[in-house]
Design a protein around this motif. Sequence first.
Motif, PDB file in Angstrom:
ATOM      1  N   ALA A 176     -33.032 -34.700 -36.833  1.00 23.54           N
ATOM      2  CA  ALA A 176     -33.756 -35.654 -37.685  1.00 23.54           C
ATOM      3  C   ALA A 176     -34.480 -36.717 -36.858  1.00 23.54           C
ATOM      4  O   ALA A 176     -35.068 -37.634 -37.424  1.00 23.54           O
ATOM      5  CB  ALA A 176     -32.786 -36.321 -38.660  1.00 23.54           C
ATOM      6  N   GLY A 177     -34.407 -36.603 -35.531  1.00 26.47           N
ATOM      7  CA  GLY A 177     -35.126 -37.532 -34.678  1.00 26.47           C
ATOM      8  C   GLY A 177     -34.304 -38.671 -34.111  1.00 26.47           C
ATOM      9  O   GLY A 177     -34.846 -39.589 -33.502  1.00 26.47           O
ATOM     10  N   VAL A 178     -32.983 -38.635 -34.297  1.00 24.03           N
ATOM     11  CA  VAL A 178     -32.120 -39.674 -33.737  1.00 24.03           C
ATOM     12  C   VAL A 178     -31.955 -39.421 -32.234  1.00 24.03           C
ATOM     13  O   VAL A 178     -31.630 -38.300 -31.819  1.00 24.03           O
ATOM     14  CB  VAL A 178     -30.738 -39.689 -34.433  1.00 24.03           C
ATOM     15  CG1 VAL A 178     -29.842 -40.744 -33.800  1.00 24.03           C
ATOM     16  CG2 VAL A 178     -30.901 -39.950 -35.920  1.00 24.03           C
ATOM     17  N   ALA A 179     -32.162 -40.450 -31.429  1.00 26.00           N
ATOM     18  CA  ALA A 179     -31.990 -40.321 -29.978  1.00 26.00           C
ATOM     19  C   ALA A 179     -30.501 -40.361 -29.636  1.00 26.00           C
ATOM     20  O   ALA A 179     -29.799 -41.304 -30.023  1.00 26.00           O
ATOM     21  CB  ALA A 179     -32.727 -41.436 -29.260  1.00 26.00           C
ATOM     22  N   ILE A 180     -30.017 -39.365 -28.932  1.00 27.42           N
ATOM     23  CA  ILE A 180     -28.610 -39.266 -28.540  1.00 27.42           C
ATOM     24  C   ILE A 180     -28.527 -39.365 -27.025  1.00 27.42           C
ATOM     25  O   ILE A 180     -29.045 -38.496 -26.303  1.00 27.42           O
ATOM     26  CB  ILE A 180     -27.974 -37.938 -29.009  1.00 27.42           C
ATOM     27  CG1 ILE A 180     -28.220 -37.693 -30.502  1.00 27.42           C
ATOM     28  CG2 ILE A 180     -26.495 -37.915 -28.671  1.00 27.42           C
ATOM     29  CD1 ILE A 180     -27.483 -38.600 -31.424  1.00 27.42           C
ATOM     30  N   SER A 181     -27.892 -40.434 -26.523  1.00 25.85           N
ATOM     31  CA  SER A 181     -27.737 -40.575 -25.075  1.00 25.85           C
ATOM     32  C   SER A 181     -26.702 -39.606 -24.527  1.00 25.85           C
ATOM     33  O   SER A 181     -26.908 -38.990 -23.479  1.00 25.85           O
ATOM     34  CB  SER A 181     -27.330 -42.009 -24.724  1.00 25.85           C
ATOM     35  OG  SER A 181     -28.343 -42.906 -25.061  1.00 25.85           O
ATOM     36  N   ALA A 182     -25.591 -39.492 -25.229  1.00 27.92           N
ATOM     37  CA  ALA A 182     -24.526 -38.598 -24.772  1.00 27.92           C
ATOM     38  C   ALA A 182     -23.540 -38.365 -25.900  1.00 27.92           C
ATOM     39  O   ALA A 182     -23.430 -39.169 -26.836  1.00 27.92           O
ATOM     40  CB  ALA A 182     -23.804 -39.179 -23.549  1.00 27.92           C
ATOM     41  N   VAL A 183     -22.837 -37.257 -25.805  1.00 24.23           N
ATOM     42  CA  VAL A 183     -21.738 -36.917 -26.704  1.00 24.23           C
ATOM     43  C   VAL A 183     -20.483 -36.886 -25.848  1.00 24.23           C
ATOM     44  O   VAL A 183     -20.418 -36.147 -24.857  1.00 24.23           O
ATOM     45  CB  VAL A 183     -21.961 -35.550 -27.375  1.00 24.23           C
ATOM     46  CG1 VAL A 183     -20.774 -35.188 -28.257  1.00 24.23           C
ATOM     47  CG2 VAL A 183     -23.255 -35.563 -28.186  1.00 24.23           C
ATOM     48  N   VAL A 184     -19.501 -37.709 -26.200  1.00 25.57           N
ATOM     49  CA  VAL A 184     -18.290 -37.843 -25.382  1.00 25.57           C
ATOM     50  C   VAL A 184     -17.116 -37.232 -26.141  1.00 25.57           C
ATOM     51  O   VAL A 184     -16.738 -37.721 -27.211  1.00 25.57           O
ATOM     52  CB  VAL A 184     -18.001 -39.314 -25.048  1.00 25.57           C
ATOM     53  CG1 VAL A 184     -16.793 -39.403 -24.119  1.00 25.57           C
ATOM     54  CG2 VAL A 184     -19.215 -39.964 -24.407  1.00 25.57           C
TER      55      VAL A 184
END
Length: 918
Positions: A455-463
């Motif tokens: 949906a266009g959300v910026a994700i820096s990282a998944v921890v």
Amino acid sequence: MFRRLVVVFDAGSESEAVLHAVRRLSASPEAVYLYGLVPERSELEAPPPASLTVLDRLRHALHAWSPTLQVSGALETHLDTRSLIEAATKHGAELVVLGPHLDTAPRARVSAMLTLSLREHVPVLNIGKAPATAPRAPSRMAVAIAPDGRGLGSVATFLSRCALPSELIALTTGSAPEQTSHLQALSRALGITQTLHVESLTENPADSRVEAFDVAALRSGADLLVIPADALANMEALVLGMLGARALQEARVPTLLLPRTQTASVLFEDHYAVSDSVAVPGLAPRFSVERVGFMSSISVPEAGPLSVFEGGATLGTTRHEGGTAALTASWFDHVRGLHPLAFSFSGASAPRNLSPCYVLGPEKPLLLVDSQLDEDTLEAVRALAMDRHHLVFVRLRDTDSLDEQREHLRELLPDTPWPLLLDASAWLDDARADDVPQQVDGQRLLRVATRLAAAGVAISAVVTRDAHKPVHPYLRTLSPAECLALPRATSLAPLSIPDAPNTWSRELALAGCSPLLEGHHIDFELDNGLARESVLEAIDSARSTIHWQCYIVEDDAVTARITDALKRAASRGVHVRFLADALYSGHDSFGALNPALVTLSETPHVEVRAIAPLVGVPSLSELKQRNHRKLTVIDSERAFVSGRNLGAPYYTGFDEVGLRRTSHYRDIPWLDCGARLEGPLVSVLEGAFLSEWTRAGGEPYAFPPTQSVGTMAARVVLHEGLRDTHTLDTQLALIRHARSRLVLVNTFPLLLELQNALIAAVRRGVRVEVLFGSVRPHYGSARTYFPGGALREVADRYVRSRLDAVIEAGGIAYEWALPAMPEWEPELEQLFPHVHAKLMVCDTSAVAIGSANLDVTAAYWESEALLIVEDAPFAERLLTALNGLFATSRRIDREDRSWRDEVEQRAWVGRNWPSLVG
């Protein structure tokens, strides 16, 4: 605000304080019932004259206040909770007032208060040693609020119905600036117009909590203390009330105990909790809703209306179902940053039964974090987040309630009064992961991030908390060890996501599909006999290499015919490389060897390797993480992507066997499907084989790129065990993007998430058709089973149990059947075989063919391969072929008695399948 009151007073005390308190909260009541206590009286028939005088004096004072007021009353010897409840019920009390009692035991008083407020849902005004003051509305009101804001909802409802105080003071534990701003924002969401001042509840260790509230209210100059029962768990309320019984008896500030807003008993807490969410344009924010009961037991509330409030005004009303609420995206177009909301489960137009939460309009990239991280890793994540990222937690299991997880996070993050907590099941709609093991929580966390990124959300990282983290081509994933190893000042910029011409392409890219490539010639193979001859022709025409990978290798005549062709190719100098899953092919695991593969491996120019051999006592992960792909690549120019293993059931035509009533179930062919293709994607499949080949110990080899040979466009998606969920995400993308017709061919128990996605498709008007088979084949109108395979009948019920909800929603299901053939015994009438094909057709825009079933094993555990063909003529040809299969099949009528009679049996099997198969 309160029109009907019950006033409990001590006949031996001054009554003015009671009347003043009543008039401050109810300017024009309709009726008052006077419940007088006369401890010195021994017989009701002869009450002391002084007591009657007090009762008459109160009646006279009330009539002077309001001549039309209905006043009645009675005298009792002691405060009895049961009789007080009966009086309150009989007279329809909206408020019970407990005045100063000279001789009443403090515990009897607090028992009456808690029972009335927690079980009977009646507000109680307690007047201890409060001085008699003028009958005016309270100007400074103190409210007891939990640190997370629980209790503000019922305070908002109370304030909306009474004369508003000029100042409002929240008494809570801790008063850091972050907590103050959080409570103020939440109060605005609930429509509280006064600025909420927050004061710390400082407690003397010798004091009870009740006394601490009274001291704080007195210190703040409040003339009314409001304690919402929602701010306390019931057990906590009971303990605090009993320990603070004397303090309530001697309270110096009148205390109004607001009842719990949901059904509850004195000992059994029962309230709603709501997760937080994220809102971006075009994305419907999704929330988890749950009911929390005794000892924090969690259940899904029954489906019902849900009103959403912002600033005290309703944004709108929707419906929650299955523990999830999806709200209208346009309601949140204005949201930037962290924004408070309140949910009402009553569906009323005014706020009631309010549960607070937040929605985030991201202004910075998100750090998406498992809510169960250990303390050290969480501290490292905080250092990474700083002020550059939104720190967003995700609950992956509902074994702990939302309240408990928030409290756990607050303990670890004391300067964060409300950690933003999403719920994975709300975003994935996977029925609270009832059929998904905890070992795949890392993948579920990554999939939540993928939904947001699409949906266009910026994700820096998944921890993730898992040491074996999942991976993704466009999203950064971090294990605990990697977080701890990163320097504290590390800047985690979001990875770039490829541009896509539309949401469909973007979603498929994030699902792990290869780019859409043109230049192919592709056809499908539904006929087993034709599929066998096609692959034999390809083997016989091979010039340089044959690469074959499959899951199961049977030792039978069909396998012998194909392996003989492979040997002939090897004798011409063709290099044959053969891969088989070690467990399911019975080769090179626990000392077993497959005779067909042993013979093949003895041929010059042939190499046979087993995938993931097993020795000793294997772990669950080793048993479940198998390679389920079925690929064949010839000369790096032609390829087969299939659901077919190597054996007779997969490559024998139904007209090639003479079936009898005595035929063993294993002699019945299966319906299967594969695709053969030429073009650029053959190189992608060759690369997938090479990766598995070298992992199995084979020597690497070079291969030339494949040239374009046609006009068709397609993609390949490869799923590799617990590292990703690419094929599942692709299947869901096809379901979500269907607009008119969706056809599925499979006989494996639907993953609950896929089941819910199909139901959603039906509800938006898509014609959903499912063709399934009989795991235990049978024949004739009497459903007579062929000999053998009794456990397969139970498996059939499991498969059908997952179809019931889709059929009930309006989906169309067919049990595949074939009319009798001349080669068969006439008494068979009609054959109901197994369907092993894995097919999905989305409108006429896309077709998925390959090895991936629609169950939890294919979705998470096993490695799979799917070919996605985006060609309308191809889809139309396949639909025409499937329509022919539908025409001979048994369409399931949900009203059919024979089908409905087994609904409960199927549901029981569905719930207990793991225990049935050990």
